[in-house]
Design an enzyme around this catalytic site. Structure first.
Site, PDB file in Angstrom:
ATOM      1  N   HIS B  81      22.537  -0.022  -0.304  1.00 41.75           N
ATOM      2  CA  HIS B  81      21.648  -0.388   0.803  1.00 41.75           C
ATOM      3  C   HIS B  81      20.606  -1.395   0.307  1.00 41.75           C
ATOM      4  O   HIS B  81      20.387  -2.438   0.918  1.00 41.75           O
ATOM      5  CB  HIS B  81      20.970   0.851   1.377  1.00 41.75           C
ATOM      6  CG  HIS B  81      19.813   0.547   2.293  1.00 41.75           C
ATOM      7  ND1 HIS B  81      19.966  -0.091   3.498  1.00 41.75           N
ATOM      8  CD2 HIS B  81      18.480   0.775   2.164  1.00 41.75           C
ATOM      9  CE1 HIS B  81      18.782  -0.233   4.075  1.00 41.75           C
ATOM     10  NE2 HIS B  81      17.868   0.279   3.283  1.00 41.75           N
ATOM     11  N   ASP B 110      19.154 -35.078   4.333  1.00 41.36           N
ATOM     12  CA  ASP B 110      19.852 -33.924   3.763  1.00 41.36           C
ATOM     13  C   ASP B 110      19.020 -33.425   2.596  1.00 41.36           C
ATOM     14  O   ASP B 110      17.946 -33.967   2.332  1.00 41.36           O
ATOM     15  CB  ASP B 110      21.274 -34.322   3.298  1.00 41.36           C
ATOM     16  CG  ASP B 110      22.225 -33.127   3.297  1.00 41.36           C
ATOM     17  OD1 ASP B 110      21.756 -31.997   3.033  1.00 41.36           O
ATOM     18  OD2 ASP B 110      23.410 -33.319   3.563  1.00 41.36           O
ATOM     19  N   TRP B 145      18.677   0.017  -7.249  1.00 41.97           N
ATOM     20  CA  TRP B 145      18.739  -1.443  -7.393  1.00 41.97           C
ATOM     21  C   TRP B 145      18.022  -1.891  -8.652  1.00 41.97           C
ATOM     22  O   TRP B 145      18.298  -2.959  -9.170  1.00 41.97           O
ATOM     23  CB  TRP B 145      18.164  -2.136  -6.159  1.00 41.97           C
ATOM     24  CG  TRP B 145      16.669  -2.282  -6.117  1.00 41.97           C
ATOM     25  CD1 TRP B 145      15.771  -1.292  -5.861  1.00 41.97           C
ATOM     26  CD2 TRP B 145      15.898  -3.468  -6.341  1.00 41.97           C
ATOM     27  NE1 TRP B 145      14.491  -1.792  -5.903  1.00 41.97           N
ATOM     28  CE2 TRP B 145      14.541  -3.128  -6.188  1.00 41.97           C
ATOM     29  CE3 TRP B 145      16.230  -4.795  -6.643  1.00 41.97           C
ATOM     30  CZ2 TRP B 145      13.507  -4.040  -6.341  1.00 41.97           C
ATOM     31  CZ3 TRP B 145      15.185  -5.714  -6.795  1.00 41.97           C
ATOM     32  CH2 TRP B 145      13.843  -5.324  -6.646  1.00 41.97           C
ATOM     33  N   SER B 175      23.507 -18.387  -7.953  1.00 41.68           N
ATOM     34  CA  SER B 175      23.441 -19.020  -6.636  1.00 41.68           C
ATOM     35  C   SER B 175      21.994 -19.289  -6.235  1.00 41.68           C
ATOM     36  O   SER B 175      21.657 -20.385  -5.780  1.00 41.68           O
ATOM     37  CB  SER B 175      24.128 -18.108  -5.617  1.00 41.68           C
ATOM     38  OG  SER B 175      23.673 -18.381  -4.329  1.00 41.68           O
ATOM     39  N   SER B 176      21.119 -18.296  -6.438  1.00 37.35           N
ATOM     40  CA  SER B 176      19.712 -18.461  -6.037  1.00 37.35           C
ATOM     41  C   SER B 176      19.032 -19.553  -6.847  1.00 37.35           C
ATOM     42  O   SER B 176      18.258 -20.347  -6.305  1.00 37.35           O
ATOM     43  CB  SER B 176      18.938 -17.158  -6.236  1.00 37.35           C
ATOM     44  OG  SER B 176      19.557 -16.119  -5.553  1.00 37.35           O
ATOM     45  N   HIS B 260       8.998  -7.886  -9.623  1.00 37.35           N
ATOM     46  CA  HIS B 260       7.809  -8.049  -8.798  1.00 37.35           C
ATOM     47  C   HIS B 260       7.711  -9.418  -8.151  1.00 37.35           C
ATOM     48  O   HIS B 260       7.492  -9.495  -6.942  1.00 37.35           O
ATOM     49  CB  HIS B 260       6.506  -7.650  -9.479  1.00 37.35           C
ATOM     50  CG  HIS B 260       5.486  -7.424  -8.413  1.00 37.35           C
ATOM     51  ND1 HIS B 260       5.364  -6.229  -7.755  1.00 37.35           N
ATOM     52  CD2 HIS B 260       4.663  -8.283  -7.776  1.00 37.35           C
ATOM     53  CE1 HIS B 260       4.496  -6.361  -6.775  1.00 37.35           C
ATOM     54  NE2 HIS B 260       4.053  -7.598  -6.767  1.00 37.35           N
ATOM     55  N   TYR B 264       7.654 -11.023  -3.768  1.00 34.46           N
ATOM     56  CA  TYR B 264       6.976 -12.193  -3.190  1.00 34.46           C
ATOM     57  C   TYR B 264       7.973 -13.236  -2.760  1.00 34.46           C
ATOM     58  O   TYR B 264       7.735 -13.985  -1.809  1.00 34.46           O
ATOM     59  CB  TYR B 264       5.933 -12.741  -4.167  1.00 34.46           C
ATOM     60  CG  TYR B 264       4.807 -11.757  -4.317  1.00 34.46           C
ATOM     61  CD1 TYR B 264       3.918 -11.580  -3.276  1.00 34.46           C
ATOM     62  CD2 TYR B 264       4.692 -10.947  -5.436  1.00 34.46           C
ATOM     63  CE1 TYR B 264       2.923 -10.635  -3.356  1.00 34.46           C
ATOM     64  CE2 TYR B 264       3.708  -9.994  -5.522  1.00 34.46           C
ATOM     65  CZ  TYR B 264       2.826  -9.838  -4.478  1.00 34.46           C
ATOM     66  OH  TYR B 264       1.858  -8.889  -4.555  1.00 34.46           O
ATOM     67  N   SER B 275       3.401 -18.678  10.009  1.00 31.98           N
ATOM     68  CA  SER B 275       2.393 -19.722  10.157  1.00 31.98           C
ATOM     69  C   SER B 275       2.889 -20.889  10.987  1.00 31.98           C
ATOM     70  O   SER B 275       2.109 -21.772  11.337  1.00 31.98           O
ATOM     71  CB  SER B 275       1.961 -20.236   8.775  1.00 31.98           C
ATOM     72  OG  SER B 275       1.524 -19.158   7.990  1.00 31.98           O
ATOM     73  N   HIS B 309       2.683  -2.719 -12.821  1.00 35.75           N
ATOM     74  CA  HIS B 309       2.215  -1.639 -11.933  1.00 35.75           C
ATOM     75  C   HIS B 309       3.387  -0.801 -11.443  1.00 35.75           C
ATOM     76  O   HIS B 309       3.189   0.264 -10.875  1.00 35.75           O
ATOM     77  CB  HIS B 309       1.354  -2.185 -10.777  1.00 35.75           C
ATOM     78  CG  HIS B 309       2.086  -2.971  -9.738  1.00 35.75           C
ATOM     79  ND1 HIS B 309       1.525  -3.995  -9.044  1.00 35.75           N
ATOM     80  CD2 HIS B 309       3.341  -2.885  -9.258  1.00 35.75           C
ATOM     81  CE1 HIS B 309       2.383  -4.513  -8.196  1.00 35.75           C
ATOM     82  NE2 HIS B 309       3.498  -3.854  -8.305  1.00 35.75           N
TER      83      HIS B 309
END
Lengths: 207, 648
Positions: B81, B110, B145, B175-176, B260, B264, B275, B309
């Site tokens: 999930h 492009d 995960w 890929s990212s 972490h 973001y 925005s 954290h």
């Protein structure tokens, strides 16, 4: 560098810089984090192996262990790798001036330097393997082989890259208008060398 | 796809078939808009898959001592999930908007590297399919995960489960990184003349920040996963604490150093989308544009300094705990600035509550709840109480669902007309919004309580005497309400594509460049590259000015449409520009290429070959190794073919 004057097709960007070159710098930024993580892992585990072979001479519980690293050999291969960066500079210099046979010559010389470095690494890995250091044997084996092997893989890719460019240059397909192709290969090659300048003292020189 | 749909409609604008059609054209496409659509459709399907996994989790927890699924399956369910939602649905959905919208917002034809863009999509498709292939072999990843080593090393996780994780996420990470590299260069280098950095639309700004985060954070993750892969495949000792004395916290540090910034990566693009939506429907410029940009940069920057954290409960010691408490609380400041600026944008505006606006406003409220419970975790002593309870689950779902998902839906309602040239149905949209809003609060709010009462997260079932039953039943009911809304949404997406109302270039009266061109945009985007004079070119630039925004020249046939009680000019594009191909106009577009998909297939084949190493030395085993070598060969060949492809 006057690469832009040589490639007017790419001058029409917001910054005036070529997109490919900028992309390559960004890629290098990403590569810094890749190598940074590997180096951080190596440093976190430095000196924490609980069984031999060890990288440097150590005495544990009154028992002396011989260090496995061959600093003279690696100093030699490091020197050759740095000299290959000088050859890369000559290659780019000749490409920019259209000295056709010489740009190919220096590209092949750069690749030769990388190959000698790689040959020394293959020799070193084989030697260590016979001394009993494998990926599995201890923390030093795992971190050493993966860090230097990862760098070696980059050198291998670089050699193929340079030889490809060299062959293109021999066939006359790289002139002053294609300077950027060589310049980007140079960025890659210098980056790989710079990373080795970090790895060499951390792994070989610092105890 | 888009052009044929437009032609079939009764009020069809006259669009000639200048664009290539058919499956092959989609496989070989290098057009950023088509790649954006591919990303969006694929990611939405994964969103549905991950949603079904969530429903199965909720069914399992509906009554105490339930045996709807086995404990082993349950482990795979919550792991998959999360993985499917994060890497299959939410990140690629933001990537869909990066692809489609960003080049239009900055006035580019492009992205900087169109073939690289196609490669990142095909890698994402193959990687996500590969990750989910674990279900087929009854070996889906099952360790969460975050995949905490050493639990995920071979002695504790035998079988192929975590191999799918370590190999699948390598492909998705690649890929990212490739996609983000492309967007960084596109945004920095391909802006229209006059579009300075501080004139860029805020969504483009947030895309830039997110891309920088991905390029850096994903690199760390790649190494963390590579080391785990070496541990599992080749017996190294990076995370193997038992036999080698490795540090059990190394994985956690490397993972959260990526993990972490990753949260973001999931929220910053949404902040950009919101925005754009809020000013358009408040008919006011964004309040505090400069501050919005800098707070975004600050969030991206601070996002790197808070990873530990996640590790308060591991006993790092008081100094590390204090530092990461402080840095985590600090990040609430730029986030709070953003929230107040959004409210400032709404204040005094003439607000139209379209569905997009409803989602955007709900985002502010829900994301604030998630943010505040985040500040609660930032305090190490209180985190020690909440750690690994459902309170954490409530927090991340208010951020990921109340934040990322609501924001994505706002963006979908907002930009769907630009993508397909048709408006989504507002009645279905309102139903979708209210069911999602009510459903999510019913699902996730009780998790705060049940977590405080001590229900551990990742727990397979619970006893009736523990007092968790009523809360869990409410949560399950809520989950099904969300599912109902999502079903209506899916129907809306499909029917609007077939026969939705024609949108025209600028149905919302928005201010940014993408609304100055026809919907759907022609293959070349802008007939002439616009010259930008301000932050909101369609609101502020003088259209009569020479070389200004070309909307003054467009012949339009308007019909009035009422949306949320307001008359909107729904415009039919009848101008001749639409009929002209890029070739007719003398615009050079990169030719299609099939090497991206071949290269992606080659890279994926290497990983498929690697995963079958555990199968005994039968013919299948050998075939898989051959597959790996075939993959390496394909990769090398396609890199060369790519580099020397003519016309690019």
């Amino acid at each position: 560098m006057s690469a832009h004057a040589a490639s007017p097709a790419h001058i029409d960007t917001s910054t005036g810089l070529d997109s490919r070159k900028m992309a390559f710098w960004t890629f290098i930024g990403s590569e810094c984090l890749l190598f940074g993580s590997l180096i951080a892992t190596y440093m976190a585990y430095k000196g924490r192996s609980i069984n031999p072979p060890y990288p440097h001479d150590v005495v544990i519980n009154g028992k002396a262990f011989h260090g496995i690293l061959n600093i003279p050999l690696t100093s030699f291969s490091t020197f050759i790798l740095l000299m290959s960066s000088v050859a890369m500079v000559f290659a780019l210099w000749n490409v920019q001036r259209g000295n056709k046979p010489w740009d190919a010559f220096w590209l092949f010389m750069t690749a030769l330097g990388g190959s000698i470095f790689l040959g020394c690494q293959v020799f070193e890995f084989t030697h260590f393997y016979h001394e009993g250091l494998t990926l599995r044997s201890n923390l030093f084996g795992s971190t050493f082989y993966v860090l230097t092997g990862f760098h070696g893989a980059h050198v291998t890719v670089g050699i193929i890259y340079l030889i490809t460019l060299g062959v293109m240059a021999l066939r006359g397909r790289i002139g002053p208008e294609r300077t950027l192709n060589v310049e980007i290969a140079g960025l890659y090659w210098h980056f790989v060398d710079v990373i080795w300048i970090v790895i060499f003292p951390l792994v070989y020189l610092i105890r | 796809m888009a052009s044929t749909a437009t032609v079939a409609a009764p009020h069809a604008p006259a669009v000639a078939h200048y664009e290539p059609t058919g499956l092959w054209s989609w496989i070989t496409t290098v057009d950023h808009k088509r790649i954006g659509i591919l990303y969006g459709v694929t990611a939405f399907l994964w969103f549905l898959v991950a949603g079904v996994e969530a429903l199965m989790i909720r069914v399992q927890l509906f009554v105490p001592n339930n045996h709807f699924v086995t404990a082993e399956t349950y482990n795979s369910l919550f792991t998959m999930h999360a993985l499917t939602m994060i890497f299959g649905a939410l990140m690629p959905l933001t990537a869909a908007f990066f692809n489609f919208i960003v080049p239009l917002q900055i006035g580019a034809r492009d992205v900087a590297f169109p073939r690289l863009n196609a490669l990142s999509y095909w890698l994402f498709l193959f990687g996500s399919l590969f990750l989910n292939f674990g279900w087929v072999l009854k070996a889906a990843p099952d360790s969460g995960w975050f995949a905490y080593a050493p639990i995920t090393t071979l002695p504790y996780s035998p079988g192929m489960h975590m191999d799918f994780y370590v190999l699948g996420l390598q492909v998705l990470g690649l890929s990212s990184i490739i996609a983000s590299l492309n967007f960084i260069i596109t945004i920095i280098n391909l802006r229209a003349p006059g579009m300075r950095l501080m004139r860029m639309p805020i969504f483009t700004w947030m895309t830039l920040i997110t891309s920088v985060l991905i390029v850096t954070a994903m690199a760390v993750f790649t190494i963390a996963v590579t080391e785990l892969m070496f541990d599992r495949l080749f017996g190294t000792n990076f995370y193997n604490t038992v036999s080698a004395g490795a540090d059990p916290l190394l994985w956690q540090h490397l993972f959260w150093m990526f993990g972490h910034p990753e949260v973001y990566i999931l929220i910053i693009p949404i902040m950009g989308m919101i925005s754009e939506v809020l000013p358009t429907f408040s008919r006011k410029p964004l309040f505090g544009y400069n501050v919005m940009v800098f707070s975004g940069v600050l969030i991206g920057w601070l996002g790197w300094g808070v990873w530990s954290h996640h590790m308060f409960a591991t006993g790092m010691g008081p100094i590390a705990d204090s530092f990461f408490s402080l840095s985590t609380m600090l990040i609430a400041i730029p986030t709070g600035i953003k929230i107040f600026n959004w409210l400032g944008t709404l204040y005094g505006g003439s607000i139209r509550f379209t569905t997009a606006m409803l989602f955007a406003v709900a985002f502010i409220a829900m994301f604030t709840i998630g943010g505040i419970s985040g500040v609660m975790h930032a305090s190490a002593p209180s985190d020690l109480q909440q750690s690994d309870t459902y309170f954490i689950v409530a927090h991340i779902h208010y951020v990921f669902f109340g934040g990322t998902v609501l924001g994505l839906w706002a963006a979908l309602y907002y930009w769907y007309p630009k993508v397909f040239g048709r408006l989504l149905d507002e009645k279905l949209g309102q139903f979708h919004f209210w069911s999602t809003f009510v459903g999510m609060n019913l699902t996730f709010f009780p998790m705060h309580f049940v977590g405080m009462f001590g229900m551990p997260r990742r727990t397979w079932t619970y006893g009736p005497e523990q007092g968790f039953t009523a809360y869990n039943q409410a949560e399950t009911v809520g989950a099904f309400i969300i599912a109902l809304g999502t079903l209506v949404f899916a129907i809306n997406l499909f029917t609007a594509w077939k026969r939705g109302r024609i949108a025209g270039p600028n149905p919302w009266g928005a201010a940014t460049l993408e609304w100055s061109i026809p919907s759907p945009p022609p293959a070349y985007n802008f007939r002439e590259i616009p010259v930008v004079h301000s932050r909101m070119p369609l609101w502020e630039d003088d259209p009569t000015k020479e070389a200004g925004i070309p909307h003054g020249r467009v012949e339009e046939e308007t019909e009035q449409v009422t949306i949320a009680g307001t008359q909107v000019a729904a415009v039919r594009d009848v101008h001749d520009e639409n009929k002209m191909s890029a070739h007719d106009l003398g615009i050079h577009l990169p030719p299609p290429s099939f090497w991206p998909i071949v290269l992606a297939a080659g890279i994926s084949a290497i990983f498929i070959g690697l995963i079958f190493r555990q199968v005994p030395a039968t013919s299948a085993w050998h075939n898989a190794w051959y597959l790996m070598f075939a993959g390496i060969a394909t990769t090398v060949v396609s890199i060369y073919a790519w580099a020397f492809e003519p016309g690019h």
